[in-house]
Scaffold this motif. Sequence first.
Motif, PDB file in Angstrom:
ATOM      1  N   PRO A 182      37.089  14.015  20.217  1.00 15.53           N
ATOM      2  CA  PRO A 182      36.924  14.488  21.602  1.00 15.53           C
ATOM      3  C   PRO A 182      35.854  13.735  22.368  1.00 15.53           C
ATOM      4  CG  PRO A 182      35.975  16.067  20.056  1.00 15.53           C
ATOM      5  CD  PRO A 182      36.694  15.037  19.226  1.00 15.53           C
ATOM      6  N   SER A 192      33.128  18.998  25.441  1.00 12.67           N
ATOM      7  CA  SER A 192      34.124  19.332  24.418  1.00 12.67           C
ATOM      8  C   SER A 192      35.466  19.725  25.034  1.00 12.67           C
ATOM      9  CB  SER A 192      33.605  20.470  23.534  1.00 12.67           C
ATOM     10  OG  SER A 192      33.317  21.603  24.331  1.00 12.67           O
ATOM     11  N   GLN A 193      35.508  19.861  26.377  1.00 12.87           N
ATOM     12  CA  GLN A 193      36.739  20.303  27.038  1.00 12.87           C
ATOM     13  C   GLN A 193      37.550  19.142  27.612  1.00 12.87           C
ATOM     14  OE1 GLN A 193      37.449  23.581  26.743  1.00 12.87           O
ATOM     15  NE2 GLN A 193      35.534  23.580  25.577  1.00 12.87           N
ATOM     16  N   ASP A 228      35.355  16.507  11.002  1.00 10.26           N
ATOM     17  CA  ASP A 228      35.016  17.672  11.804  1.00 10.26           C
ATOM     18  C   ASP A 228      36.282  18.395  12.255  1.00 10.26           C
ATOM     19  OD1 ASP A 228      34.325  19.025  14.528  1.00 10.26           O
ATOM     20  OD2 ASP A 228      32.392  18.619  13.575  1.00 10.26           O
ATOM     21  N   LYS A 229      36.190  19.705  12.403  1.00 10.55           N
ATOM     22  CA  LYS A 229      37.373  20.499  12.771  1.00 10.55           C
ATOM     23  C   LYS A 229      37.845  20.217  14.200  1.00 10.55           C
ATOM     24  CE  LYS A 229      34.558  24.428  14.285  1.00 10.55           C
ATOM     25  NZ  LYS A 229      34.238  25.843  14.087  1.00 10.55           N
ATOM     26  N   ASN A 230      36.978  19.584  15.032  1.00  9.20           N
ATOM     27  CA  ASN A 230      37.351  19.343  16.430  1.00  9.20           C
ATOM     28  C   ASN A 230      38.190  18.089  16.628  1.00  9.20           C
ATOM     29  OD1 ASN A 230      35.922  21.563  17.425  1.00  9.20           O
ATOM     30  ND2 ASN A 230      34.005  20.411  17.405  1.00  9.20           N
ATOM     31  N   THR A 276      41.507  15.343  15.703  1.00 15.85           N
ATOM     32  CA  THR A 276      42.920  15.340  15.334  1.00 15.85           C
ATOM     33  C   THR A 276      43.176  14.146  14.444  1.00 15.85           C
ATOM     34  OG1 THR A 276      43.482  16.316  17.472  1.00 15.85           O
ATOM     35  CG2 THR A 276      45.281  15.310  16.214  1.00 15.85           C
TER      36      THR A 276
END
Length: 521
Positions: free
Chosen positions: A480, A426-427, A467-469, A471
């Motif tokens: 991501p 996720s990073q 999903d909130k992750n 853009t």
Amino acid sequence: MSAGDDESPISKVSPYEEAMDALSSLITKRTRADQSNKGDRFDLLFDYIKVLDLEESISRMKIIHVAGTKGKGSTCTFAESILRNCGFHTGLFTSPHLIDVRERFRLDGVEICKEKFLASFWWCYNRLKEKATDDMPMPTYFRFLALLAFKIFALEQVDVAVMEVGLGGKFDATNIVDTPIVCGISSLGYDHMEILGNTLGEIAGEKAGIFKQGVPAFTVQQPDEAMRVLEEKASLLNVNLQVAPPLDFNLLNGLQLGLDGEHQYVNAGLAVALCSTWLHRNGHLEYPYLETANSLPEQFIQGLTTASLQGRAQIVYDQYISSESHGDLIFYLDGAHSPESMEVCGRWFSNVTKEDQRCRSSLDQPPSLNHRILLFNCMSVRDPQLLLPRLLKTCNSHGVHFKQALFVPNISVYNKVLTNVPPMDSQVDLSWQLTLQRVWENLINGEKVAETKDTDISSEEIEFKVDKNITRGTNSIVFPTLSLAIKWLRDSLHQNQAIRFQVLVSGSLHLVGDVLRLIKK
């Protein structure tokens, strides 16, 4: 491996994974040539083949050697299939692989088994490691794979080795071949310009580096600038360079090429010329010389129509979607990554999706709402301002429009050869994907293309959960991870079962391979 095994404090590494770790150790950021393209000590390759006792074996091999920007892998695949159907024991070396590195080494049309691969791998690796010094370090990743291909084909005593150039030609690891039977140059265009040069003439000069004194060569119709350079290089080496015409589809007796797309007739025509010349130079006069033939031998037709190559104009239905669902999730996979190949990809995607729509209508199948989705990533050395406009304009000109574009990082990483799908990170740095998104949004907003209705169903806006992750832009989404993008597609289909998602995956063969890892059971 079960979940419990995966969580065990002691994880046993398989012999194959051990080999992949060793292979990964050979990957550098400069695997084939330095940025000034001086060959990155190309002469070392001749030291390597001495260490591996391959000099005599390579000199005896009856090799077809093919370079080019677009279509060289397809040309090699057609050529291998033709000669295999003529009854010859074939070896085929291509790149890159999509899922498993063994795809690069095909024996009689089938990727090499693990046992044979591991035996040749460790023999080469250990011998080179034993002899490695500061002056002769271990070969880099692609060079090792090319050397391994020659070792495998020597052990197998193949009748013909079809070798695809990895990058360029002059300094490519496959170019240690001194006397191939015949050489081919497929379509040329702008790619790897940071290494090969900024003009078509410079690029053509690098590709023509595979020409050998007196060895016949074929190419396809090229831009004038490129053709002039090819002809000049051929003349200096007394090479009889001929232009192979595209294959006439009438010669296939109503059958279709095994590789889809109009452009494949160009590659098939080149393959036919290469195989015909190979046969005659090796004394197989029972096959007619095809320069003026108005028919093809049955073996040629069989080879051309049964050839297969993953990731080039390939259509795969998602196997995780329930057969009871009314919707479909279909992936159209093409690893196009140059401006010219993006245009070819756009034509193929437009034609096959429109033909699919016509077929469904003629069969009176229930109407559904077709959503064309682009799933895209490309290497940061490529220019999305050249790639994405060519794709978008080509599709728009055919009346095919994308509902959304999804931008994702690759699962594949430059420093490791994968054997399975790694856990999600996720990073990951998404700055490049956000750049791609901005290019896409600017293109869409600049053109303001009016989307046509694909079906009789009203195309009102359908709400998709996001999903909130991620853009989200007006016409695009950055995820991501690739896994999340595919999960979003599947979840969206479950929410709206009247939809058919037609997902074009393009921009990178590595991305295509990553998608195949995730969607194939």
